[in-house]
Design a protein around this motif. Structure first.
Motif, PDB file in Angstrom:
ATOM      1  N   UNK A   1      22.683  16.197 -24.085  1.00  0.00           N
ATOM      2  CA  UNK A   1      22.507  15.372 -25.265  1.00  0.00           C
ATOM      3  C   UNK A   1      22.572  16.268 -26.494  1.00  0.00           C
ATOM      4  N   UNK A   2      22.745  15.685 -27.638  1.00  0.00           N
ATOM      5  CA  UNK A   2      22.900  16.457 -28.859  1.00  0.00           C
ATOM      6  C   UNK A   2      21.717  16.241 -29.787  1.00  0.00           C
ATOM      7  N   UNK A   3      21.640  17.125 -30.768  1.00  0.00           N
ATOM      8  CA  UNK A   3      20.608  16.979 -31.778  1.00  0.00           C
ATOM      9  C   UNK A   3      20.869  15.744 -32.617  1.00  0.00           C
ATOM     10  N   UNK A   4      19.793  15.129 -33.061  1.00  0.00           N
ATOM     11  CA  UNK A   4      19.877  13.989 -33.962  1.00  0.00           C
ATOM     12  C   UNK A   4      19.165  14.405 -35.242  1.00  0.00           C
ATOM     13  N   UNK A   5      19.826  14.217 -36.370  1.00  0.00           N
ATOM     14  CA  UNK A   5      19.220  14.545 -37.649  1.00  0.00           C
ATOM     15  C   UNK A   5      19.491  13.435 -38.638  1.00  0.00           C
ATOM     16  N   UNK A   6      18.647  13.334 -39.608  1.00  0.00           N
ATOM     17  CA  UNK A   6      18.905  12.420 -40.715  1.00  0.00           C
ATOM     18  C   UNK A   6      19.880  13.145 -41.634  1.00  0.00           C
ATOM     19  N   UNK A   7      21.057  12.575 -41.832  1.00  0.00           N
ATOM     20  CA  UNK A   7      22.133  13.276 -42.512  1.00  0.00           C
ATOM     21  C   UNK A   7      21.811  13.682 -43.946  1.00  0.00           C
ATOM     22  N   UNK A   8      21.040  12.888 -44.658  1.00  0.00           N
ATOM     23  CA  UNK A   8      20.775  13.238 -46.043  1.00  0.00           C
ATOM     24  C   UNK A   8      19.682  14.298 -46.190  1.00  0.00           C
ATOM     25  N   UNK A   9      18.967  14.609 -45.101  1.00  0.00           N
ATOM     26  CA  UNK A   9      17.911  15.630 -45.154  1.00  0.00           C
ATOM     27  C   UNK A   9      17.860  16.381 -43.821  1.00  0.00           C
ATOM     28  N   UNK A  10      18.936  17.074 -43.455  1.00  0.00           N
ATOM     29  CA  UNK A  10      18.991  17.683 -42.130  1.00  0.00           C
ATOM     30  C   UNK A  10      17.960  18.776 -41.888  1.00  0.00           C
ATOM     31  N   UNK A  11      17.433  19.374 -42.940  1.00  0.00           N
ATOM     32  CA  UNK A  11      16.458  20.438 -42.759  1.00  0.00           C
ATOM     33  C   UNK A  11      15.049  19.901 -42.545  1.00  0.00           C
ATOM     34  N   UNK A  12      14.822  18.630 -42.760  1.00  0.00           N
ATOM     35  CA  UNK A  12      13.480  18.066 -42.674  1.00  0.00           C
ATOM     36  C   UNK A  12      13.054  17.731 -41.248  1.00  0.00           C
ATOM     37  N   UNK A  28      11.157  18.060 -30.909  1.00  0.00           N
ATOM     38  CA  UNK A  28      11.156  17.677 -32.317  1.00  0.00           C
ATOM     39  C   UNK A  28      10.882  18.914 -33.163  1.00  0.00           C
ATOM     40  N   UNK A  29      11.659  19.059 -34.248  1.00  0.00           N
ATOM     41  CA  UNK A  29      11.487  20.191 -35.169  1.00  0.00           C
ATOM     42  C   UNK A  29      11.407  19.669 -36.601  1.00  0.00           C
ATOM     43  N   UNK A  30      10.491  20.239 -37.377  1.00  0.00           N
ATOM     44  CA  UNK A  30      10.402  19.903 -38.792  1.00  0.00           C
ATOM     45  C   UNK A  30       9.239  18.996 -39.103  1.00  0.00           C
ATOM     46  N   UNK A  31       9.461  18.103 -40.051  1.00  0.00           N
ATOM     47  CA  UNK A  31       8.413  17.221 -40.558  1.00  0.00           C
ATOM     48  C   UNK A  31       8.678  15.782 -40.139  1.00  0.00           C
ATOM     49  N   UNK A  32       7.662  15.166 -39.544  1.00  0.00           N
ATOM     50  CA  UNK A  32       7.763  13.755 -39.170  1.00  0.00           C
ATOM     51  C   UNK A  32       7.058  12.958 -40.266  1.00  0.00           C
ATOM     52  N   UNK A  33       7.876  12.320 -41.094  1.00  0.00           N
ATOM     53  CA  UNK A  33       7.327  11.511 -42.179  1.00  0.00           C
ATOM     54  C   UNK A  33       8.158  10.242 -42.316  1.00  0.00           C
ATOM     55  N   UNK A  34       7.939   9.513 -43.386  1.00  0.00           N
ATOM     56  CA  UNK A  34       8.638   8.248 -43.613  1.00  0.00           C
ATOM     57  C   UNK A  34      10.155   8.413 -43.524  1.00  0.00           C
ATOM     58  N   UNK A  35      10.671   9.494 -44.073  1.00  0.00           N
ATOM     59  CA  UNK A  35      12.117   9.710 -44.093  1.00  0.00           C
ATOM     60  C   UNK A  35      12.699   9.954 -42.706  1.00  0.00           C
ATOM     61  N   UNK A  36      11.920  10.523 -41.795  1.00  0.00           N
ATOM     62  CA  UNK A  36      12.443  10.871 -40.481  1.00  0.00           C
ATOM     63  C   UNK A  36      12.004   9.974 -39.346  1.00  0.00           C
ATOM     64  N   UNK A  68       3.610   7.706 -40.406  1.00  0.00           N
ATOM     65  CA  UNK A  68       4.894   7.215 -39.892  1.00  0.00           C
ATOM     66  C   UNK A  68       5.135   7.740 -38.478  1.00  0.00           C
ATOM     67  N   UNK A  69       4.840   9.000 -38.264  1.00  0.00           N
ATOM     68  CA  UNK A  69       4.980   9.591 -36.932  1.00  0.00           C
ATOM     69  C   UNK A  69       3.998   8.994 -35.951  1.00  0.00           C
ATOM     70  N   UNK A  70       2.783   8.763 -36.403  1.00  0.00           N
ATOM     71  CA  UNK A  70       1.773   8.128 -35.554  1.00  0.00           C
ATOM     72  C   UNK A  70       2.268   6.754 -35.110  1.00  0.00           C
ATOM     73  N   UNK A  71       2.787   5.978 -36.045  1.00  0.00           N
ATOM     74  CA  UNK A  71       3.276   4.638 -35.721  1.00  0.00           C
ATOM     75  C   UNK A  71       4.430   4.675 -34.720  1.00  0.00           C
ATOM     76  N   UNK A  72       5.343   5.620 -34.867  1.00  0.00           N
ATOM     77  CA  UNK A  72       6.459   5.747 -33.928  1.00  0.00           C
ATOM     78  C   UNK A  72       5.937   6.083 -32.537  1.00  0.00           C
ATOM     79  N   UNK A  73       4.986   6.996 -32.453  1.00  0.00           N
ATOM     80  CA  UNK A  73       4.435   7.385 -31.147  1.00  0.00           C
ATOM     81  C   UNK A  73       3.665   6.230 -30.504  1.00  0.00           C
TER      82      UNK A  73
END
Length: 121
Positions: A1-12, A28-36, A68-73
């Motif tokens: 499988x491949x990495x999945x990133x949000x294209x407008x903020x790939x470093x987040x 998972x790498x980075x910050x889990x927030x509303x944007x991700x 946001x991360x809590x809700x996803x989990x």
């Protein structure tokens, strides 16, 4: 499988789903927030939108997580539980571990120090 990133903020936030012994391991790498949140939610489900029956969320490279991360989990936990499966969290760093504890998610979802321990428990 491949990495999945949000294209407008790939470093987040990036996620890398892989199947290990029949278990979906989502690293998972980075910050889990509303944007991700959608990126993480997508990684925790199958292409047909259903949750795989067994998932380990490797949070060892997560530096921040908000509600946001809590809700996803929680949503993923409910989906896999309804399918007689499980979701386990592995490797949460102290700041993320504290969030999991404060909101009581560590009482709902099994948390383990490593992916190996989560896979073998």
């Amino acid at each position: 499988m491949t990495d999945i990133q949000k294209e407008d903020r790939p470093d987040r936030l990036s996620v890398h789903p892989a199947v290990v012994d029949g278990v979906l391991v989502v690293t998972v790498r980075g910050e889990i927030d509303h944007d991700g949140r959608d990126v993480l939610s997508q990684a925790l489900t199958s292409p047909d939108g259903a949750a795989p029956p067994r998932i380990v969320a490797d949070l060892s490279s997560v530096t921040f997580m908000d509600s946001s991360g809590i809700n996803v989990l929680v949503t993923a936990h409910r989906q896999v539980s309804a399918a007689q499966g499980w979701l386990r969290i592995a490797g949460a760093r102290k700041p993320v571990e504290r969030v999991l504890h404060v909101v009581g998610l560590d009482a709902l979802i099994d948390c383990h120090p490593t992916v190996e321990q989560a896979l073998n428990s």
